[in-house]
Design a protein around this motif. Structure first.
Motif, short mmCIF file in Angstrom:
data_model
loop_
_atom_site.label_atom_id
_atom_site.label_comp_id
_atom_site.label_asym_id
_atom_site.label_seq_id
_atom_site.Cartn_x
_atom_site.Cartn_y
_atom_site.Cartn_z
N ARG A 183 43.61 39.93 48.95
CA ARG A 183 43.92 38.41 49.66
C ARG A 183 44.03 38.40 50.63
O ARG A 183 43.59 36.97 51.79
CB ARG A 183 45.28 37.71 48.66
CG ARG A 183 45.15 36.87 49.00
CD ARG A 183 45.84 35.43 47.25
NE ARG A 183 45.87 33.92 47.71
CZ ARG A 183 44.95 33.24 47.69
NH1 ARG A 183 44.06 33.73 47.18
NH2 ARG A 183 44.77 32.53 47.72
N TRP A 184 45.48 38.93 51.55
CA TRP A 184 45.11 39.14 53.18
C TRP A 184 43.91 39.19 53.62
O TRP A 184 44.11 38.50 55.09
CB TRP A 184 46.34 39.94 53.18
CG TRP A 184 46.87 40.13 54.31
CD1 TRP A 184 46.69 39.02 55.59
CD2 TRP A 184 46.38 40.95 55.17
NE1 TRP A 184 47.15 39.19 56.77
CE2 TRP A 184 46.84 40.05 56.77
CE3 TRP A 184 46.50 42.36 55.56
CZ2 TRP A 184 47.57 41.18 57.39
CZ3 TRP A 184 46.66 42.85 56.18
CH2 TRP A 184 47.56 42.53 57.79
N LEU A 185 43.77 40.44 53.69
CA LEU A 185 42.28 40.74 54.31
C LEU A 185 40.64 39.88 53.76
O LEU A 185 40.10 40.17 54.70
CB LEU A 185 42.40 42.20 54.11
CG LEU A 185 43.39 43.51 54.36
CD1 LEU A 185 42.64 44.64 54.20
CD2 LEU A 185 43.05 42.90 56.18
N MET A 186 41.16 40.10 52.49
CA MET A 186 39.52 39.44 52.59
C MET A 186 39.15 38.13 51.77
O MET A 186 38.41 37.11 52.43
CB MET A 186 38.25 39.60 51.34
CG MET A 186 37.95 41.26 51.57
SD MET A 186 37.35 42.45 50.85
CE MET A 186 36.01 41.04 50.16
N VAL A 187 40.19 37.99 50.94
CA VAL A 187 39.97 36.39 49.89
C VAL A 187 40.25 35.18 51.31
O VAL A 187 39.19 34.27 51.38
CB VAL A 187 40.74 36.11 48.72
CG1 VAL A 187 40.74 35.36 47.38
CG2 VAL A 187 40.03 37.44 47.93
#
Length: 457
Positions: A183-187
């Motif tokens: 979630r932090w890197l992509m979403v």
């Protein structure tokens, strides 16, 4: 952006849990087989120790009470130790059942151990097992133990329950860590990109939705920079389109009024042509040509600024369309050019004949204006399309004109051309669901390719 069960975050969470549990299942399969083997090996070891008590007893005989205690310690029906094929020590209950299944731990393969483990897990009745194998502490002795399967199955159930709890714990922890990381890197970056695109669609000129480039070097960073460049390009195109729309409206009005003026000038030039004055007769043809060119320019500009009308599709052969073009073009525009249909003239296409006449007339008129003396047309049916090649024997298109072919007012094969012919032809063919492209050009001529859907589509 609110959390949703259909969101990418929730799907990533489910996939993480699923794959961790799948990994645990794959690990559990050999683990439970190993647990069963260790359990039975420990039974052999305990049985060997119990049998050694018989070996040290006087006359190698023990009382019935001690025999029961030793067998209860192992939880077995009988114990036998064999050396060199001879039974040396043996303990057994007076009424012991016959074994129903026999296992040799020394010869069992990995696959056999796994199959036997799951066979034990899914049994619904207690079976009497005979387990044999080399004594763990005495390689010269073979221990044979007869025991019930139920205690083994209970131990395997307890082990499986512990593995399940551990798997759930690992899955939850791993899923939570993966969820937070993804979630932090992509979403979250994708959510910001999505919100930015939605805001841009609603108000392209509003820059409040533009994202700040944080210098990421991964795919998200590339997507962010490419989206920013795309936005700038689209904003420029929208500004240009707005200006062109305003200019087109003005040109439309001017062309309409100018064409009315030219109609009056044409009437006057016709009267001048009947004059007997030699000087008037000399300059009148030049005046008439200039007026005709101005009127053609106005008509072409008006046609370009209008939206393409709804198509009235009908079936027509390619040869018929080309005959209409050859017959419909003025002799002054066609000149000495001749049209030859080599292959595919009988192919049928569904087109608006008036609009397709304009498109083909522009292509062939451009060839004539470039100095071509012959236009060769070939057509084939391929991949549910009718592909038409229009080839001329003119001098070809110069290098500086290749990038401007389909841009309005940018390039023309004629000195007095408007640069709208190819643009209009392309728009008409695109309205038919087709495509117009430059196939090749050179000193021996130019080939344009028309791709149209087959008649049945």
């Amino acid at each position: 952006m609110r959390f949703s069960f259909r969101s990418l975050s929730f799907r990533l969470l489910l996939l993480t849990v699923f794959f961790v549990m799948l990994a645990e299942v794959l690990i559990y399969t050999p683990s439970v087989a190993r647990f069963r083997q260790v359990y039975l090996t420990e039974k052999l070891d305990s049985a060997h120790l119990a049998a050694m008590a018989v070996n040290v007893a006087p006359d190698r005989m023990v009382s019935e009470e001690i025999t029961y205690e030793l067998l209860d310690h192992v939880n077995a029906w009988s114990i036998e130790v064999v050396r060199d094929g001879v039974s040396m020590e043996m303990l057994k209950r007076p009424l012991h059942p016959e074994p129903q299944v026999r296992y040799n731990l020394d010869t069992a393969s990995v696959v056999t151990l796994i199959v036997n483990a799951f066979d034990a897990l899914f049994q619904t009745r207690n079976r009497v097992l005979q387990i044999s194998g080399i004594a763990p502490k005495d390689p010269m002795a073979v221990v044979v133990v007869t025991l019930d399967e139920y205690p083994l199955r209970r131990a395997m159930y307890d082990y499986s329950w512990r593995i399940l709890n551990l798997s759930i714990f690992i899955s939850v922890i791993t899923a939570a860590l993966m969820f937070v990381s993804l979630r932090w890197l992509m979403v979250r970056p994708l959510e910001r990109l999505t919100r930015s695109l939605i805001a841009f669609r609603r108000s392209p000129e509003d820059r409040a939705s533009d994202l700040i480039d944080l210098g990421r070097r991964d795919e998200i960073g590339v997507a962010l920079r490419e989206m920013a460049a795309m936005k700038e390009g689209m904003r420029g195109a929208l500004r240009q389109r707005t200006r062109l729309a305003a200019l087109g409206t003005a040109v439309n009005k001017i062309s309409h009024d100018l064409r009315n003026m030219l109609s009056t000038a044409t009437l006057i030039s016709d009267r001048l042509a009947m004059s007997q004055d030699p000087e008037v007769q000399r300059i009148t043809p030049t005046l008439v040509k200039a007026i005709d060119r101005a009127a053609a320019l106005c008509s072409t500009t008006l046609n370009f600024t209008r939206e393409t009308p709804p198509l009235r599709l009908e079936s027509a052969t390619l040869a018929k369309l080309l005959r209409d073009v050859e017959a419909g073009l003025p002799a002054s525009e066609l000149g000495a050019l001749r049209i030859h249909v080599v292959d595919g003239g009988a192919l049928t296409v569904r087109v608006d004949r008036d609009q397709m006449f304009r498109a083909l007339a522009n292509l062939i008129g451009n060839a004539a204006g470039a100095g071509a003396g012959r236009v060769t047309v070939t057509a084939v049916h391929r991949n549910r399309q009718v592909i038409v090649d229009v080839a001329d024997d003119g001098p070809g298109i110069p290098q500086e004109g290749l990038g401007k072919l389909f841009q309005p007012f940018q390039y023309s094969t004629r000195k007095d051309g408007t640069g709208l012919g190819l643009t209009i032809a392309r728009d008409i063919i695109q309205a038919h669901g087709g495509r117009l492209t430059l196939d090749r050009t050179g000193p021996d001529g130019t080939v344009f390719r028309i791709e149209l859907p087959e008649a049945g589509r």
